[in-house]
Every structure is written in C-alpha cells, then in structure tokens.
Design a protein around this motif. Structure first.
Motif, mmCIF file in Angstrom:
data_model
loop_
_atom_site.group_PDB
_atom_site.id
_atom_site.type_symbol
_atom_site.label_atom_id
_atom_site.label_comp_id
_atom_site.label_asym_id
_atom_site.label_seq_id
_atom_site.Cartn_x
_atom_site.Cartn_y
_atom_site.Cartn_z
ATOM 1 N N LEU A 39 99.983 61.131 24.089
ATOM 2 C CA LEU A 39 99.067 61.656 23.074
ATOM 3 C C LEU A 39 99.016 60.758 21.851
ATOM 4 O O LEU A 39 97.934 60.441 21.344
ATOM 5 N N VAL A 40 100.174 60.330 21.386
ATOM 6 C CA VAL A 40 100.234 59.454 20.213
ATOM 7 C C VAL A 40 99.498 58.146 20.497
ATOM 8 O O VAL A 40 98.689 57.679 19.685
ATOM 9 N N GLU A 41 99.760 57.564 21.652
ATOM 10 C CA GLU A 41 99.129 56.290 22.000
ATOM 11 C C GLU A 41 97.614 56.444 22.165
ATOM 12 O O GLU A 41 96.841 55.613 21.676
ATOM 13 N N LEU A 42 97.180 57.492 22.825
ATOM 14 C CA LEU A 42 95.743 57.706 23.012
ATOM 15 C C LEU A 42 95.032 57.944 21.679
ATOM 16 O O LEU A 42 93.923 57.449 21.455
ATOM 17 N N GLU A 43 95.679 58.700 20.792
ATOM 18 C CA GLU A 43 95.072 58.952 19.480
ATOM 19 C C GLU A 43 94.975 57.660 18.672
ATOM 20 O O GLU A 43 93.981 57.428 17.987
ATOM 21 N N LYS A 44 95.993 56.801 18.762
ATOM 22 C CA LYS A 44 95.939 55.500 18.080
ATOM 23 C C LYS A 44 94.785 54.655 18.621
ATOM 24 O O LYS A 44 94.040 54.034 17.866
ATOM 25 N N GLN A 45 94.665 54.629 19.942
ATOM 26 C CA GLN A 45 93.599 53.841 20.558
ATOM 27 C C GLN A 45 92.224 54.388 20.187
ATOM 28 O O GLN A 45 91.294 53.612 19.937
ATOM 29 N N MET A 46 92.097 55.712 20.133
ATOM 30 C CA MET A 46 90.826 56.307 19.766
ATOM 31 C C MET A 46 90.472 55.994 18.306
ATOM 32 O O MET A 46 89.327 55.669 17.987
ATOM 33 N N GLU A 47 91.470 56.058 17.431
ATOM 34 C CA GLU A 47 91.239 55.718 16.025
ATOM 35 C C GLU A 47 90.824 54.262 15.877
ATOM 36 O O GLU A 47 89.951 53.939 15.072
ATOM 37 N N ALA A 48 91.443 53.379 16.633
ATOM 38 C CA ALA A 48 91.073 51.963 16.583
ATOM 39 C C ALA A 48 89.641 51.767 17.059
ATOM 40 O O ALA A 48 88.885 50.972 16.489
#
Length: 80
Positions: A39-48
């Motif tokens: 979840l943390v990684e996906l949210e970071k990627q989505m924000e990027a």
C-alpha cells in the motif's frame, strides 16, 4: 424495536475463518505486513504519477487506485 434487532442478528454475517477467496485466516501478521508495504509503495507511485501533471496517464492512475482499494479491502478483511 426488539423485532428489528432480532432481524439484524439473523442477517449478521457469521464469524469467518476464511477470506472470500478461501484463504485460511491463521497467522495473518506477515500477510498484513506485506499488504501495508505494498500500500505504501503503490501510494508513493501514484503520487509520483500525479506529480507529473503535464503527462498524467489516467488509465494508469485508475489502475493504481484499484490496486490500492483491493489491498485495503483485503487488509480490512484480515482485521475482522
């Protein structure tokens, strides 16, 4: 009122020992930890992806949202 409460009790889901997919709900700590990491990684990627506003790929953004949503649902299911 009492009749309504009895009706609600009849429709309450029984305690589940499996997920909807049939996975046994034992020793879920490692699965929950992995889900949180994802979840943390996906949210970071989505924000990027969102930060690059000039080149937003809306289908990719929707894919991230769906992936995040499905993992949150699964995580919440493991907590019940």
């Amino acid at each position: 009122m009492k009749k309504a409460i009895g009706y609600l009790d009849l429709n309450r889901p029984e305690l589940r020992h499996e997920t909807a997919g049939g996975v046994a709900l034992q020793n879920t700590d490692s699965v929950k930890e992995k889900l949180l990491q994802e979840l943390v990684e996906l949210e970071k990627q989505m924000e990027a992806l969102e930060a690059r506003a000039a080149t937003v790929d809306f289908s990719m953004l929707q894919t991230y949202k769906e992936m995040i949503h499905s993992r949150r649902v699964f995580f919440n299911e493991l907590n019940h």
